[in-house]
Design an enzyme around this catalytic site. Structure first.
Site, PDB file in Angstrom:
ATOM      1  N   CYS A 139       0.876  -1.182   0.000  1.00 29.48           N
ATOM      2  CA  CYS A 139       0.000   0.000   0.000  1.00 29.48           C
ATOM      3  C   CYS A 139       0.907   1.223   0.000  1.00 29.48           C
ATOM      4  O   CYS A 139       2.052   1.143  -0.434  1.00 29.48           O
ATOM      5  CB  CYS A 139      -0.989  -0.027   1.166  1.00 29.48           C
ATOM      6  SG  CYS A 139      -0.263   0.188   2.799  1.00 29.48           S
ATOM      7  N   GLY A 182       1.602   3.725   2.863  1.00 25.24           N
ATOM      8  CA  GLY A 182       2.417   3.984   4.039  1.00 25.24           C
ATOM      9  C   GLY A 182       2.757   2.777   4.882  1.00 25.24           C
ATOM     10  O   GLY A 182       3.507   2.889   5.851  1.00 25.24           O
ATOM     11  N   ARG A 214      -3.647  -0.623   5.392  1.00 29.43           N
ATOM     12  CA  ARG A 214      -4.124  -1.703   4.534  1.00 29.43           C
ATOM     13  C   ARG A 214      -3.175  -2.887   4.434  1.00 29.43           C
ATOM     14  O   ARG A 214      -3.583  -4.038   4.645  1.00 29.43           O
ATOM     15  CB  ARG A 214      -4.427  -1.174   3.125  1.00 29.43           C
ATOM     16  CG  ARG A 214      -5.601  -0.251   3.086  1.00 29.43           C
ATOM     17  CD  ARG A 214      -5.716   0.438   1.750  1.00 29.43           C
ATOM     18  NE  ARG A 214      -4.624   1.403   1.616  1.00 29.43           N
ATOM     19  CZ  ARG A 214      -4.442   2.185   0.568  1.00 29.43           C
ATOM     20  NH1 ARG A 214      -5.255   2.098  -0.467  1.00 29.43           N
ATOM     21  NH2 ARG A 214      -3.445   3.039   0.527  1.00 29.43           N
ATOM     22  N   ASP A 235      -8.158   3.557   1.013  1.00 27.75           N
ATOM     23  CA  ASP A 235      -7.326   3.843   2.175  1.00 27.75           C
ATOM     24  C   ASP A 235      -8.194   4.312   3.343  1.00 27.75           C
ATOM     25  O   ASP A 235      -8.889   5.318   3.237  1.00 27.75           O
ATOM     26  CB  ASP A 235      -6.318   4.932   1.820  1.00 27.75           C
ATOM     27  CG  ASP A 235      -5.216   5.104   2.840  1.00 27.75           C
ATOM     28  OD1 ASP A 235      -5.296   4.483   3.922  1.00 27.75           O
ATOM     29  OD2 ASP A 235      -4.277   5.862   2.548  1.00 27.75           O
TER      30      ASP A 235
END
Length: 141
Positions: free
Chosen positions: A8, A10, A14, A112
């Site tokens: 994903c 950061g 997720r 997100d």
């Protein structure tokens, strides 16, 4: 052992949830030879997971509290059998870097939940879970 890398942005919401769900399903279903890891395209190394991600996973009986974010690095891709992206944008960023046929989009894309409430994170976890079942069947076949 097949390694599946969940990607994903950061690596705090997720992809750690996907890693946790994947590894728990593999354990519960007693599927040997599979393990999940995660990283982020724009991750800072060492960040803890989002509090709501930890709380939602705890509701599922999965502990991701010790997870620490890591940026996607070439050596992660080298030891990976499949890369599972959370959005079409993540997928596009990795095209040409990782072989087609082993690069996947989970559940037609997972929004997100960063900054969202618990219900937002629960919906995200449910969407990840729905896509995960199909992915595990494909990997195990």
């Amino acid at each position: 052992m097949k390694t599946v890398l969940f990607v994903c942005t950061g690596n705090t919401c997720r992809s750690p949830m996907a890693e946790g769900i994947f590894n728990e399903l593999v354990r519960r279903w007693r599927i040997g030879g599979l393990r999940g890891i995660s990283a982020g395209l724009a991750a800072f190394a060492g960040d803890p997971p989002a509090e709501n991600a930890v709380r939602v996973m705890a509701e599922w009986g999965i502990d991701i509290s010790k997870h620490r974010s890591r940026p996607l690095a070439p050596q992660l891709l080298e030891g990976t059998d499949a890369v599972v992206c959370m959005t079409p944008e993540h997928l596009a960023a990795l095209r040409g870097v990782f072989p087609e046929g082993r690069l996947f989009l989970l559940s037609h894309g997972v929004r997100d939940p960063y900054g969202g409430d618990m219900e937002t994170y629960r919906r995200c976890a449910d969407q990840i879970f729905d896509g995960m079942q199909e992915l595990i069947r494909w990997l195990h076949s």
